[in-house]
Design an enzyme around this catalytic site. Structure first.
Site, mmCIF file in Angstrom:
data_model
loop_
_atom_site.group_PDB
_atom_site.id
_atom_site.type_symbol
_atom_site.label_atom_id
_atom_site.label_comp_id
_atom_site.label_asym_id
_atom_site.label_seq_id
_atom_site.Cartn_x
_atom_site.Cartn_y
_atom_site.Cartn_z
ATOM 1 N N GLU A 264 -2.530 0.673 -17.906
ATOM 2 C CA GLU A 264 -2.124 0.242 -16.645
ATOM 3 C C GLU A 264 -0.766 -0.729 -16.799
ATOM 4 O O GLU A 264 -1.172 -1.661 -17.457
ATOM 5 C CB GLU A 264 -3.095 -0.401 -15.784
ATOM 6 C CG GLU A 264 -3.020 -0.741 -14.287
ATOM 7 C CD GLU A 264 -2.926 -2.225 -14.181
ATOM 8 O OE1 GLU A 264 -1.667 -3.032 -14.237
ATOM 9 O OE2 GLU A 264 -3.819 -2.933 -14.165
ATOM 10 N N CYS A 301 -2.009 -7.638 -10.955
ATOM 11 C CA CYS A 301 -1.158 -6.326 -10.954
ATOM 12 C C CYS A 301 -0.902 -5.783 -9.708
ATOM 13 O O CYS A 301 -0.009 -4.711 -9.386
ATOM 14 C CB CYS A 301 -1.957 -5.366 -11.979
ATOM 15 S SG CYS A 301 -3.403 -5.217 -12.056
#
Length: 528
Positions: A264, A301
């Site tokens: 990720e 994020c």
């Protein structure tokens, strides 16, 4: 109080070849905390991978009941660490105690949720096609499918979540639930926190009688590549920068036996504010948007880093609201010196990039470790041209707002965006009539599309997806949050004409696990 000794966790032992020379650093003052750690050697990495490989032979065969009990015991042992865990994590990351208490709850809740998943057994994806010896023109053999763990998994700790995406975070828990031992690479920004959680996992390993190599952890900054390249490692979980994730991905693909890397990495998480919502509650949306991209010093994020809308007097007023809220934002401590340096470098690049204009700065920092909020405006040509600077995530409390000529131009601009973790649509019922094109476009671009909320909260549940097309992740077919995360560390095996005594319990005729199975094309929980 747990004593921290700074050594590797390998095969149930604490070992170190090197002297302790790695400092844990206070995130606020940049002074050493006093905790010292030993740089792992290549031999220690090899030993950890071998221990995990040996443990897999036994751990992968544990019953769902025992594996679930192990996950629950980890949660219990983490809770037994008490306030020391949050105090040390706060020291190393600058995150407030309240945030870390919530993150601890997320870790233990996640462990117990995956225990339920293991007990439920649907992760086996059991399918049975019984033999049809009289079928014409060709008989059918007995075929049975179940998923098993892939083998030892290398997991890298994330900087921004010292608990929820780290030692006992989502990647580790998903691997354990899938039947895979873990070799964990501790993040240099919170090594003491990692050791505390590591001791809790090790106690659970011992108490539950799991193989000693089920959990291993190594410290140091030069061993990540060696870990991914090790031939016994069979998958990788990573949360971090695009450069870091791609470096690991490339190593994994260049091995004699390539392995999957679930990284990720990078997302600007666009937010579109529709006209009627602007007219009805533009000031509120502006304040909430700034609160979202400034939350936790922008170190999520899923931070909304791109704000879009169609040109109008209401949108102009909305931008003024963004400016006002940004100017009032208090400075916050960032996770570490490197993160702050990268944030400042990203801001400087935008300041020097054609088509961008800084329109607001938050309150001035009073500590060397603090970052100030920033808001930029960009010309619509920046979006329409696919400018890489716009799509490059600046990790920290900033966002970019763009006004576009009309809905058609808005859709064209969004079509230029790369893959995202999230995409957000804010509107009223009147806005949603005829908004199918916007939703369908976002569904192609992002792993999660949300309405009338902000993406900085990620629920750990069965339906959550925390992933998305590249560069949000290296593999859009998985998620790193939610129970579907277990699928990344499983692979299907078909058993053909296998004797009942040798079949996995998930596939035996008597169905001893009581699973819902696909039998001859029909769902069934009954014995055959």
């Amino acid at each position: 109080m747990s004593e921290l000794i700074g050594k590797q966790f390998i095969n149930g032992q604490r070992v170190a070849t090197n002297a302790p020379t790695l400092d844990s650093i206070n995130a606020t003052t940049y002074e050493p905390t006093g905790y010292l750690f030993c740089q792992a050697t290549l031999d220690e990495v090899n030993d950890a991978a071998q221990a995990a490989h040996d443990a897999f032979k036994v751990y992968n065969q544990t019953t769902p009941k025992l594996r679930a009990q192990f996950l629950e015991e980890i949660a219990t042992q983490i809770e037994a660490l008490g306030p020391q865990l949050q105090e040390v994590a706060s020291l190393e990351t600058g995150l407030p105690l309240g945030r870390l208490q919530g993150e601890t709850g997320r870790v233990t809740g996640q462990l117990r949720l995956f225990a339920q998943v293991v007990r439920r057994g649907d992760f086996f994806s059991a399918r049975i096609d019984q033999a049809l010896p009289d079928r014409k023109p060709m008989p059918r053999v007995d075929l049975r499918l179940a998923k098993i763990g892939v083998g030892p998994v290398a997991v890298f700790g994330a900087s921004n979540f010292p608990l929820a995406f780290s030692t006992a975070g989502g990647d580790t828990v998903a691997a354990f639930a899938a039947g895979c031992p873990v070799v964990f690479k501790a993040h240099s920004g919170h090594m003491a926190t990692a050791e505390l959680v590591g001791t809790a996992i090790q106690k659970a390993v011992e108490k539950c009688g799991m193989p000693s190599g089920t959990f291993n952890m190594v410290f140091g900054g030069r061993i990540g590549a060696d870990l991914v390249a090790h031939p016994l490692i069979q998958a990788v979980g990573f949360t971090g920068s695009l450069d870091g994730g791609m470096a690991l991905y490339n190593i994994a693909q260049q091995r004699p036996q390539p392995i999957p890397v679930f990284a990720e990495m990078s997302s600007v998480n666009p937010v579109v504010v529709l006209p009627q919502a602007l007219a009805n509650r533009g000031a509120q949306i502006a304040a909430e948007t700034v609160a979202s991209f400034n939350m936790g010093c922008g170190q999520f994020c899923t931070k909304p880093g791109l704000i879009l809308g169609v040109k109008s007097p209401e949108f102009d007023q909305f931008v003024k609201g963004l400016v006002t809220a940004t100017q009032a934002a208090a400075p916050q401590v960032m996770l570490n010196q490197g993160t702050l340096k990268s944030y400042k470098a990203g801001i400087a690049e935008l300041e020097n990039e054609a088509g961008f204009e800084k329109v607001a700065v938050g309150l001035e920092a009073t500590l060397v470790s603090q970052a100030t909020a920033q808001l930029f405006k960009a010309d619509q040509s920046v979006l329409l041209s696919g400018n890489v600077k716009l799509q490059h995530e600046v990790f920290g409390p900033m966002s970019v707002v763009i006004a576009l000529d009309d809905e058609e131009t808005l859709l064209k601009g969004i079509d230029q965006l790369a893959g995202q973790l999230t995409a957000t649509i804010i509107g009223e019922d009147e806005d949603f009539v005829g908004a199918e094109n916007l939703l369908n476009l976002f569904a192609k671009k992002a792993g999660r599309v949300l309405f009338n909320g902000f993406p900085t909260g990620v629920e750990v549940s069965d339906a959550m997806v925390h992933g998305g097309p590249f560069p949000a992740t290296s593999d859009a077919r998985g998620t790193s949050v939610g129970t579907a995360a277990i699928d990344r560390f499983l692979r299907p095996v078909c058993y053909q004409n296998t004797p009942q005594v040798l079949l996995p319990d998930a596939l035996k005729d008597e169905n001893p696990l009581g699973l819902n199975r696909l039998v001859n094309g029909q769902l069934s929980s009954a014995a055959l």
